[in-house]
Design a protein around this motif. Sequence first.
Motif, PDB file in Angstrom:
ATOM      1  N   UNK A  10       1.646   6.750   9.145  1.00 56.40           N
ATOM      2  CA  UNK A  10       2.228   4.981   8.986  1.00 56.40           C
ATOM      3  C   UNK A  10       2.756   4.707  10.189  1.00 56.40           C
ATOM      4  N   UNK A  11       2.846   4.580  11.143  1.00 58.98           N
ATOM      5  CA  UNK A  11       2.941   4.496  12.491  1.00 58.98           C
ATOM      6  C   UNK A  11       1.575   3.774  13.056  1.00 58.98           C
ATOM      7  N   UNK A  12       0.709   4.343  12.288  1.00 57.53           N
ATOM      8  CA  UNK A  12      -0.975   3.919  12.831  1.00 57.53           C
ATOM      9  C   UNK A  12      -0.709   2.870  12.288  1.00 57.53           C
ATOM     10  N   UNK A  54      -2.392  -0.387  -3.031  1.00 54.69           N
ATOM     11  CA  UNK A  54      -3.359   0.620  -2.494  1.00 54.69           C
ATOM     12  C   UNK A  54      -2.904   1.412  -2.121  1.00 54.69           C
ATOM     13  N   UNK A  55      -4.199   2.215  -2.517  1.00 55.11           N
ATOM     14  CA  UNK A  55      -4.130   3.545  -2.280  1.00 55.11           C
ATOM     15  C   UNK A  55      -4.837   3.553  -0.769  1.00 55.11           C
ATOM     16  N   UNK A  56      -3.160   4.844   0.271  1.00 56.57           N
ATOM     17  CA  UNK A  56      -4.641   4.528   1.574  1.00 56.57           C
ATOM     18  C   UNK A  56      -4.854   6.122   1.262  1.00 56.57           C
ATOM     19  N   UNK A  90      -6.736  15.945  10.614  1.00 60.04           N
ATOM     20  CA  UNK A  90      -5.173  16.775  12.485  1.00 60.04           C
ATOM     21  C   UNK A  90      -4.061  15.620  11.879  1.00 60.04           C
ATOM     22  N   UNK A  91      -3.464  15.104  11.299  1.00 58.30           N
ATOM     23  CA  UNK A  91      -3.067  13.891  11.273  1.00 58.30           C
ATOM     24  C   UNK A  91      -1.261  13.625  10.392  1.00 58.30           C
ATOM     25  N   UNK A 119       1.192  -0.983  -0.573  1.00 60.41           N
ATOM     26  CA  UNK A 119       0.024  -0.178  -0.234  1.00 60.41           C
ATOM     27  C   UNK A 119       0.948   1.131  -0.325  1.00 60.41           C
ATOM     28  N   UNK A 120       0.273   2.070  -0.969  1.00 59.03           N
ATOM     29  CA  UNK A 120       1.798   3.538  -0.494  1.00 59.03           C
ATOM     30  C   UNK A 120       0.474   5.166   0.262  1.00 59.03           C
TER      31      UNK A 120
END
Length: 309
Positions: free
Chosen positions: A61-63, A88-90, A54-55, A44-45
Amino acid sequence: MNSKIYSALFILILFGGWLIFGDGFGIERTDQKAISPCQEPLTYQLADIDSRFDITQKQLAKIMDEVEQLWESAINKDLINLSPDGEVALNLVYSEEQKQTDAERQFSDRITAKEQQVSTVEREYKRLSKRYEESEEDVRQTLDKYNSKISAYNQLAKEWDGREATSKVIAKFKTLEQEISALEVSLKQKKQKLSSLREQTNAKTERLNNLIKEHNSLIAEYNSRFSKPRKFDQGRFVKHGDNQAINIYQFGNRAQLKTVLAHEVGHALGLDHVDNPKSIMHNMMAEQNMANLQLTNEDISALKKQCDM
């Protein structure tokens, strides 16, 4: 005191929207099992992240790394990896639902701030009220002493009415006069202090009552705007031919985002919904332990079945 607190704080009723993950797929599902994620990790990317969330990409990426570990540890296999050109696009899509969620959170913060104001002024009111009561008691005791001295003076004057007083009696008269004079001065000062405290306390009472009215008004407006249940998708995995995406539309906090991501990643791995309401792959966000997110037996069984284990 003339004024009293006459308003009562209402209980804040937070709305409970019906948060659903979505059905998990877009238009096509035909080749969902063409390549098992247990044979070749899904990549995924981090694609379109709306700046109104607000992220940061680093935080997201950490989550996602935590989500990866959650699924991969269940069967001890590499299932999904971050890649610059991942299949997979996030996307974090700022939806009307998220706009409503942010507005609700901001309004809730206004109520919390007003509650803090009420608490602060209430403490100040209680301190002033206590000082007023102590001052009132001090005036009462001083007045009792003053009246006692006046009574003693009048009694002595009555006893020596028409008689020639001795030097000892004259000295007693002078002592009583001095004491009465000193008490008059003290009583005047204490009454002035009491009057000032009364004004301060009444002003503080009025301030407190106004704040409580404002607080109640905010709660009424909050309930009017946000208390009606709403049903909406928080996220969705979509697949159109070779194009795949995880779209996240709404989350209230980090724990909710992780739960939604874990659910949609499950769909990306080919999993359907399960019946256990505590499962990540249940279709409603309700009973999952988001503070300590874990796969249930149903989640693990679904994953093992998908991986032919």
